[in-house]
Design an enzyme around this catalytic site. Structure first.
Site, PDB file in Angstrom:
ATOM      1  N   GLY A 246       0.826  -1.264  -0.125  1.00 48.80           N
ATOM      2  CA  GLY A 246      -0.066  -0.026   0.045  1.00 48.80           C
ATOM      3  C   GLY A 246       0.864   1.325   0.057  1.00 48.80           C
ATOM      4  O   GLY A 246       1.434   1.523  -1.003  1.00 48.80           O
TER       5      GLY A 246
ATOM      6  N   LYS B 199       3.077 -10.058  -4.095  1.00 43.39           N
ATOM      7  CA  LYS B 199       3.881  -8.845  -3.586  1.00 43.39           C
ATOM      8  C   LYS B 199       5.340  -9.342  -3.168  1.00 43.39           C
ATOM      9  O   LYS B 199       6.369  -8.857  -3.442  1.00 43.39           O
ATOM     10  CB  LYS B 199       3.417  -8.435  -2.457  1.00 43.39           C
ATOM     11  CG  LYS B 199       2.060  -7.445  -2.611  1.00 43.39           C
ATOM     12  CD  LYS B 199       1.336  -7.432  -1.465  1.00 43.39           C
ATOM     13  CE  LYS B 199       0.006  -6.555  -1.447  1.00 43.39           C
ATOM     14  NZ  LYS B 199      -0.900  -6.531  -0.534  1.00 43.39           N
TER      15      LYS B 199
END
Ligand code: NAP
Ligand code: HSE
Length: 441
Positions: free
Chosen positions: A136, A207
């Site tokens: 994020g 990720k």
């Protein structure tokens, strides 16, 4: 003032709408930093009539995001639709093919096609930027690609999925059920369109694949990662972990070992005294171990519109400044192949929860099987379910949770011992197994 950077955004959901809003809110300071204004000129989404909380009236609308990617008058395409294939892949390929810079938050796309997209970007002299794809609002992509470029990195690990950390935190602290907290994560815009990617560990793996490529100079490859999610974690496991001085976190770990790069995603018990155990809710934390800098941990919001828009904006400012950099920090042709390390070789401590049949010799039989594989036990805890009736010998006749905590051993030894325990008929169902990381900072 210099010419504006003309931006087309494909995808106006949680992140897309927040990006339009942030760019407008901070337009002056962003332009001052970038040296030129940044202007959204075109957008694409599926439903033209949906209210997205931002004024879109002055913007050109495209039903087809690929048409947006190819439209004249656009310098940079921001892909915020999601999905590893389909419209997202077609849009990014069209934009790069036209020599346009692309900014994306799409880790699923990068994990599957990142190598080919990086090669296409380099061939076309176009930028491919993806700060928002990992953790994020935490600027870990640039940290690895640029700030830590002088280091030999040995390990990257952390909490990389906000939804899972939010679920585990609220289940533990508030005693809420899995489905109830997942629904809240979806309502808050943290979860993927298909939340299986979150709770199944796949989003963390996507990720981790990005981080592994940046940290170790290997071709991005999510298939090289061992993946387990949090769906099998029960309130009893969270309670037992708490009683034993641990918290359960979904960790992604990539580590250079003597035999290759170990990449794994799985629920992990971490001592409550360690800083990573204090990372709660939607917050993420990424720790990098490297020869020059030593150890570095970045902590911040791992999901949500505003935090992710912050990362999208940092890439857009780079594009506006004319920054050129190989997407994974070095020419894609020089990236090595990542090998999948067999999890059987993993070494560490283990939490093992067994549903043991309450009969003579069961506990001794389990301990014997562990000893045969040279597994040393730090503790054994047996919990009779509350309310279970017992006979005159004190046995309930129903399965009893027995928790073993081991000292460091190998996954191969643990698996072999548990197979033997199951074959002996001492347990009613396959064991719950959670790896323990005791040495985290
Ligand atoms: P989202 O809320 O589901 O929004 C997706 C957007 O894409 C919607 O506006 C949707 O249009 C649009 N879209 C889907 N298919 C399309 C198509 N064929 N043509 C045009 N538009 C299309 O997703 P999000 O949460 O913003 O996530 C977007 C991306 O950012 C994903 O790759 C995600 O993994 C990543 N990301 C998300 C977060 C987060 O916290 N949410 C954080 C980091 C990264 P409609 O609105 O009309 O349906
Ligand atoms: N679904 C993702 C998460 C969004 O919860 O972490 C951020 O990548």
């Amino acid at each position: 003032m210099a010419e504006p950077l003309r931006i087309g955004i494909a995808g106006l959901g949680t992140v897309g709408a927040a990006t339009v809003d942030l760019l407008r809110r901070n337009a002056a300071s962003i332009a001052a930093r970038a040296g030129r204004p940044l202007e959204v000129v075109a957008v694409s989404a599926r439903d033209r009539r949906r209210d997205r909380g931002v004024d879109l009236t002055s913007l050109e609308w495209f039903d087809d995001p690929v048409a947006l990617a190819r439209a004249p008058g656009i310098d940079c395409v921001v892909e915020l639709m999601g999905g590893s294939d389909g419209p997202a892949k077609a849009t990014v390929e069209a934009a790069l093919g036209a020599g346009r810079a692309v900014v994306t938050a799409n880790k699923a796309l990068l994990a599957r096609h990142g190598a080919a997209l990086a090669a296409l970007a380099e061939a076309k002299g176009a930028g491919l930027f993806f700060e928002a794809s990992v953790a994020g609002g935490i600027p870990i992509v640039k940290a690895l690609r640029e700030s830590l470029a002088g280091n030999a990195i040995t390990r990257v690990s952390g909490i990389l999925n906000g939804t899972c950390n939010y679920i585990l935190s609220r289940m533990e602290l508030e005693g809420l059920g899995f489905a109830e907290v997942l629904a809240d994560a979806q309502r808050l815009g943290y979860a993927e369109a298909d939340p299986t990617f979150d709770v199944g560990g796949f989003d963390t793996a996507h990720k981790l694949a990005v981080l592994t490529s940046l940290a170790f100079g290997v071709e991005i490859d999510a298939d090289a990662i061992h993946v387990e999610g949090i769906s099998a974690i029960t309130p009893l496991d969270l309670k037992m972990a708490d009683d034993l001085g641990y918290r359960i976190k979904l960790l992604g770990v990539a580590e250079r070992t003597a035999t290759g790069i170990e990449q794994r995603v799985h629920p992990t018990m971490v001592p409550k005294t360690r800083p990573i155990a204090q990372v709660m809710g939607v917050t993420n934390a990424v720790t990098v171990s490297a020869d020059a800098v030593g150890e570095l941990t970045l902590v911040g919001p791992g999901a949500g519109g505003n935090a992710t828009a912050s990362s999208v904006m940092s890439d857009l400012v780079d594009v506006a400044r004319g920054v050129t950099v190989a997407p994974f920090g070095r020419p894609s042709a020089s990236l090595e192949k990542a090998e999948r390390m067999p999890m059987q070789r993993h070494e560490g401590g283990y939490y093992i929860r067994l549903s043991a049949l309450d009969r003579p010799g069961a506990a001794a039989g389990i301990a014997t099987r562990m000893a045969e594989k040279q597994i040393s036990l730090e503790s054994i805890v047996q919990r009779r379910p509350s309310g279970a009736s017992t006979d005159r010998s004190g046995r309930s006749g129903t399965p009893v949770p027995v928790v073993l905590i081991t000292y460091a051993t190998t996954e191969a030894a643990i698996r072999a011992a548990l197979d033997a325990v199951l074959a002996d008929g001492h347990i009613a169902e396959p064991a719950q197994l959670i790896r323990i990381e005791r040495d985290l900072d």
